[in-house]
Motif scaffolding. Structure first.
Motif, mmCIF file in Angstrom:
data_model
loop_
_atom_site.group_PDB
_atom_site.id
_atom_site.type_symbol
_atom_site.label_atom_id
_atom_site.label_comp_id
_atom_site.label_asym_id
_atom_site.label_seq_id
_atom_site.Cartn_x
_atom_site.Cartn_y
_atom_site.Cartn_z
ATOM 1 N N UNK A 1 0.801 -1.225 0.000
ATOM 2 C CA UNK A 1 0.000 0.000 0.000
ATOM 3 C C UNK A 1 0.838 1.281 0.000
ATOM 4 N N UNK A 2 1.988 1.263 -0.705
ATOM 5 C CA UNK A 2 2.788 2.478 -0.935
ATOM 6 C C UNK A 2 3.389 3.090 0.315
ATOM 7 N N UNK A 3 3.464 2.357 1.421
ATOM 8 C CA UNK A 3 4.157 2.848 2.602
ATOM 9 C C UNK A 3 3.568 4.148 3.121
ATOM 10 N N UNK A 4 4.444 5.156 3.295
ATOM 11 C CA UNK A 4 3.993 6.448 3.822
ATOM 12 C C UNK A 4 3.042 7.163 2.875
ATOM 13 N N UNK A 5 2.964 6.729 1.632
ATOM 14 C CA UNK A 5 2.049 7.333 0.649
ATOM 15 C C UNK A 5 0.743 6.543 0.540
ATOM 16 N N UNK A 6 0.443 5.800 1.578
ATOM 17 C CA UNK A 6 -0.742 4.942 1.532
ATOM 18 C C UNK A 6 -2.045 5.730 1.459
ATOM 19 N N UNK A 7 -2.010 7.020 1.828
ATOM 20 C CA UNK A 7 -3.234 7.822 1.817
ATOM 21 C C UNK A 7 -3.364 8.668 0.555
ATOM 22 N N UNK A 8 -2.604 8.311 -0.479
ATOM 23 C CA UNK A 8 -2.596 9.116 -1.704
ATOM 24 C C UNK A 8 -3.614 8.660 -2.736
ATOM 25 N N UNK A 9 -4.231 7.492 -2.542
ATOM 26 C CA UNK A 9 -5.232 7.012 -3.498
ATOM 27 C C UNK A 9 -6.283 6.188 -2.766
ATOM 28 N N UNK A 10 -7.496 6.102 -3.317
ATOM 29 C CA UNK A 10 -8.541 5.315 -2.650
ATOM 30 C C UNK A 10 -8.168 3.843 -2.486
ATOM 31 N N UNK A 11 -7.535 3.263 -3.475
ATOM 32 C CA UNK A 11 -7.165 1.850 -3.377
ATOM 33 C C UNK A 11 -6.199 1.609 -2.225
ATOM 34 N N UNK A 12 -5.172 2.478 -2.113
ATOM 35 C CA UNK A 12 -4.193 2.272 -1.049
ATOM 36 C C UNK A 12 -4.806 2.539 0.325
ATOM 37 N N UNK A 13 -5.754 3.485 0.433
ATOM 38 C CA UNK A 13 -6.447 3.708 1.707
ATOM 39 C C UNK A 13 -7.265 2.478 2.089
ATOM 40 N N UNK A 14 -7.943 1.885 1.115
ATOM 41 C CA UNK A 14 -8.732 0.676 1.393
ATOM 42 C C UNK A 14 -7.835 -0.465 1.847
ATOM 43 N N UNK A 15 -6.679 -0.634 1.193
ATOM 44 C CA UNK A 15 -5.745 -1.696 1.596
ATOM 45 C C UNK A 15 -5.217 -1.423 3.000
ATOM 46 N N UNK A 16 -4.896 -0.153 3.291
ATOM 47 C CA UNK A 16 -4.457 0.229 4.640
ATOM 48 C C UNK A 16 -5.498 -0.179 5.674
ATOM 49 N N UNK A 17 -6.763 0.121 5.390
ATOM 50 C CA UNK A 17 -7.829 -0.214 6.337
ATOM 51 C C UNK A 17 -7.953 -1.716 6.530
ATOM 52 N N UNK A 18 -7.882 -2.486 5.453
ATOM 53 C CA UNK A 18 -7.994 -3.950 5.558
ATOM 54 C C UNK A 18 -6.847 -4.512 6.392
ATOM 55 N N UNK A 19 -5.618 -4.005 6.143
ATOM 56 C CA UNK A 19 -4.464 -4.489 6.904
ATOM 57 C C UNK A 19 -4.644 -4.193 8.387
ATOM 58 N N UNK A 20 -5.085 -2.975 8.708
ATOM 59 C CA UNK A 20 -5.252 -2.605 10.113
ATOM 60 C C UNK A 20 -6.372 -3.406 10.782
ATOM 61 N N UNK A 21 -7.505 -3.531 10.105
ATOM 62 C CA UNK A 21 -8.680 -4.165 10.718
ATOM 63 C C UNK A 21 -8.565 -5.677 10.762
ATOM 64 N N UNK A 22 -8.082 -6.303 9.696
ATOM 65 C CA UNK A 22 -8.150 -7.762 9.555
ATOM 66 C C UNK A 22 -6.862 -8.458 9.985
ATOM 67 N N UNK A 23 -5.694 -7.820 9.789
ATOM 68 C CA UNK A 23 -4.430 -8.536 9.995
ATOM 69 C C UNK A 23 -3.662 -8.030 11.214
ATOM 70 N N UNK A 24 -3.379 -6.730 11.275
ATOM 71 C CA UNK A 24 -2.459 -6.221 12.298
ATOM 72 C C UNK A 24 -3.082 -6.214 13.692
ATOM 73 N N UNK A 25 -4.209 -5.538 13.866
ATOM 74 C CA UNK A 25 -4.777 -5.375 15.210
ATOM 75 C C UNK A 25 -5.225 -6.690 15.860
#
Length: 705
Positions: free
Chosen positions: A111-135
């Motif tokens: 998800x583009x690292x620190x640039x993860x909030x630069x596109x809708x796709x990368x924001x969605x991937x960021x959210x999935x990683x946080x909600x489903x995998x990391x936390x």
């Protein structure tokens, strides 16, 4: 090379700076952790408010995986001083560290690292990683360790896991974006309008938060719907201010709603504080994540529009530049035609006057003198056309340097031979100092440079003389041309290499030429990558120097024997076919060849040529043809058709007024000689003798074999 002492001094500083950074991250994590654990109600270690997750995730994303020790130590101390044991504190700290490291690793990879909030796709991937995998990692490891150690009842496990997980999810979705976006966008400067709009968005968010969620206003059933107003500043930020301000507004609203819920205000307050906080977390997630997605989409569209706008501006600029170039080219072309027309009309006018003189009765010496003037005028026109041809070849990129090593003495000898008579006729003295030096260059193009320089010197020098010599300077050889002409004014030294430029002077200094000689010199020296120096003094003369690479020695070859006198060739038995669709050219060429002793046939087309040849029943020894003939035919095609009729190849010389690359390339590919109009009679005669000599030599060789 780096100074070892500076490296030695830098390494301890970096270590201290890294250690200070870890301590700072750990302190912030510890403070937020103790504050979050203080709000735990279902279990001392399971709190719904857990900002450290966002801090840890942002720290690893921004400063790398080496920050994990600070997270681990801070989490262990915070949990060990709150509840449980050292063992459970270590297990919980391990889960917290893994949560941040795994989440950051997957965000960097997917998800583009620190640039993860630069596109809708990368924001969605960021959210999935946080909600489903990391936390889930932190919640699962922490609660399992507490259950194994007996610090939590099995009946509370699911509620505690959901509380722990939602607290970490909210921390990751609300805290991490703010830190990452502000830290990675420090280079973006706000203008006055953007600053005031950002302040307006934040003020609106604070006002809505205070009105809808703060305990400062009495909580009534009619106040509950005001919570939906929180979407307004979020939409404003998402549509107008980008992801950074959107995340900042979300954090501001989160702080106000947590404060309000904690103190009994806002629509989420219930009898169960843990349930109140869970409702609050779901609200924050539901407004933050869609707003981040929307802001990223708007940012992408803005960037695309900006890119299109910049591309449009660049395109308009390039179109304007190209239009200006075309206008300059058209102006230059018009100037070219005007100057060429003016200068070419001068010798044509003179020729008309000389022809008029020849029509009148003249004495023998007057006849001879007039004919010499006609020939001199013809040579002047020939020089002009050659200059135009050279410029045309340079513009078309037809000249490709063939670099070789050769003695400069050959060119110097040719300079002396070429200009000896011209300088004597003007009463000038020409001195050429020989040298045995060898140079590396293109012999033909370097010869053209020197011929133009000396020709220019002869044209403008009225008294004194011209000196051509060489000076060695290290690995370079300076070929210098000195003259005692009028000199060049300082302000004109940059202009003399322009096209059609001639230094202003008196009328007696004005001589034939198009002013292209030095322009050709400048083009050729750029082509050869040679340097040209100029020094000039008004009233005393000028010095041009061509600087070329010099070598210690070069392979010398036996100079070719001089061409025998034309009379040494037997021409009586040579039949020459002349093809030209202009009668005057047929008559002129045929009459000249007849005077030289050739058997001449003239024709205006290939059909007429076949008829004439059939009548004589004779195969031509040579064909001289115009390149362009009637009905779109070329001389090359006609020569090939006639050769096919006679069953063998016939030597040919093509004459063309077309200076483009195509005729020269076609003739060269088929082994024909191409001469450009106007053709010097002696050049034509030399080309004919060259062809006959080569053919006769091949015949003698074949007979000997």
């Amino acid at each position: 090379m780096s100074d070892p002492r500076s490296l030695t001094e830098t390494r301890p500083y970096r270590r201290i700076s890294h250690a200070a950074g870890l301590v700072t991250i750990g302190a912030i994590y510890f403070g937020l952790a103790k504050g979050g654990l203080a709000l735990a109600s279902i279990h001392p270690s399971a709190t719904p408010i857990w900002p450290p997750t966002g801090v840890a995730l942002a720290a690893v994303l921004l400063w790398g995986y080496r920050t994990w020790p600070a997270i681990f130590v801070a989490a262990m101390i915070a949990n060990a001083t709150t509840a449980g044991s050292i063992g459970t504190a270590i297990a919980i700290a391990t889960g917290n560290s893994l949560e941040a490291v795994v989440g950051a690793y997957l965000i960097n990879r997917w998800s583009n690292g620190c640039h993860t909030f630069s596109s809708p796709n990368s924001v969605a991937i960021f959210a999935v990683i946080c909600v489903v995998i990391a936390t889930p990692i932190s919640a699962s490891i922490g609660l399992i360790s507490l259950a194994i150690a007996g610090y939590i009842e099995p009946t509370y496990f699911v509620d505690a896991w959901i509380t722990w997980w939602l607290g970490d999810v909210t921390g990751a979705l609300v805290i991490a974006p703010v830190i990452v976006l502000w830290a990675s966008s420090h280079h973006q400067a706000l203008n006055r309008h953007d600053f005031f709009e950002t302040c307006g968005v934040l003020a609106t968010a604070a006002t809505v938060g205070l009105v809808a969620f703060s305990p400062l206003i009495e909580q009534t059933p009619g106040r509950d719907p005001l919570g939906f107003l929180a979407i307004l500043p979020m939409l404003w930020a998402a549509l107008r201010r980008g992801p950074r301000d959107t995340a900042t507004v979300a954090l501001l609203l989160a702080g106000i709603t947590i404060w309000g819920t904690l103190t009994g205000g806002g629509p989420f307050t219930t009898a169960d504080r843990n349930a109140s906080f869970l409702l609050l977390l779901m609200f924050l997630i539901s407004i933050t994540l869609p707003s981040l997605l929307l802001s990223a989409d708007v940012e992408v569209r803005k960037n695309a529009e900006d890119g299109l706008r910049r591309a449009h501006i660049n395109l308009e600029r390039k179109v304007a530049e190209r239009t200006q170039e075309l206008e300059l080219a058209n102006a230059a072309k018009s100037r070219f035609l005007a100057m060429a027309s003016h200068d070419l009309r001068q010798p044509l006018h003179a020729l008309g006057l000389f022809v008029a003189q020849l029509r009148t009765p003249l004495k023998s010496e007057e006849m001879t003198k007039t004919i010499e003037r006609v020939d001199a005028t013809r040579k002047e026109m020939d020089e002009m056309f050659n200059s135009l041809l050279d410029m045309s070849k340079l513009d078309a990129g037809m000249l490709v340097p063939q670099t070789t090593e050769f003695p400069i003495a050959r060119l110097l000898q040719k300079i002396e031979t070429t200009f000896d008579q011209a300088t004597r006729e003007k009463g000038l003295r020409l001195r050429v100092k020989r040298t045995a030096a060898c140079v590396r260059s293109d012999a033909m193009l370097l010869e053209r440079i020197l011929l133009n320089l000396v020709s220019n010197a002869v044209r403008y020098t009225l008294r004194g003389g011209i000196l051509v010599g060489c000076r060695r300077r290290g690995e370079m050889l300076r070929i210098e041309v000195w003259d005692t002409g009028p000199g060049i004014p300082e302000e004109q030294k940059q202009n003399i290499f322009g096209e059609f430029f001639q230094v202003p002077g008196t009328e007696r200094n004005r001589s034939g030429g198009l002013g292209l000689g030095l322009a050709i010199v400048d083009r050729l020296r750029l082509l050869l990558d040679h340097q040209i120096d100029l020094a000039s003094t008004l009233g005393r003369g000028s010095r041009f120097a061509v600087v070329v690479p010099v070598i210690d020695a070069c392979v010398t070859t036996t100079p070719p024997a001089d061409s025998p006198h034309p009379g040494a060739f037997a021409v009586k038995d040579k039949a020459v076919l002349v093809i030209a669709d202009t009668p005057i050219v047929q008559e002129g060429t045929g009459g000249l060849l007849d005077k030289w002793g050739y058997s001449v046939l003239t024709a205006g087309s290939d059909e007429a040529a076949l008829i004439r040849l059939a009548q004589r029943q004779q195969r031509p020894d040579l064909i001289i043809s115009d390149y362009h003939l009637a009905r779109g035919k070329t001389g090359i095609r006609v020569v090939e058709e006639l050769s096919a009729v006679f069953g063998s190849s016939i030597p040919a010389i093509l004459i063309s007024g077309d200076t483009t690359a195509e005729p020269l390339r076609d003739a060269k590919n088929r082994g024909f000689i191409l001469l450009h109009k106007p053709v010097d009679p002696m050049r034509l005669r030399a080309a004919m003798h060259e062809l006959f000599r080569d053919r006769d030599g091949r015949r003698e060789t074949g007979a000997a074999l």
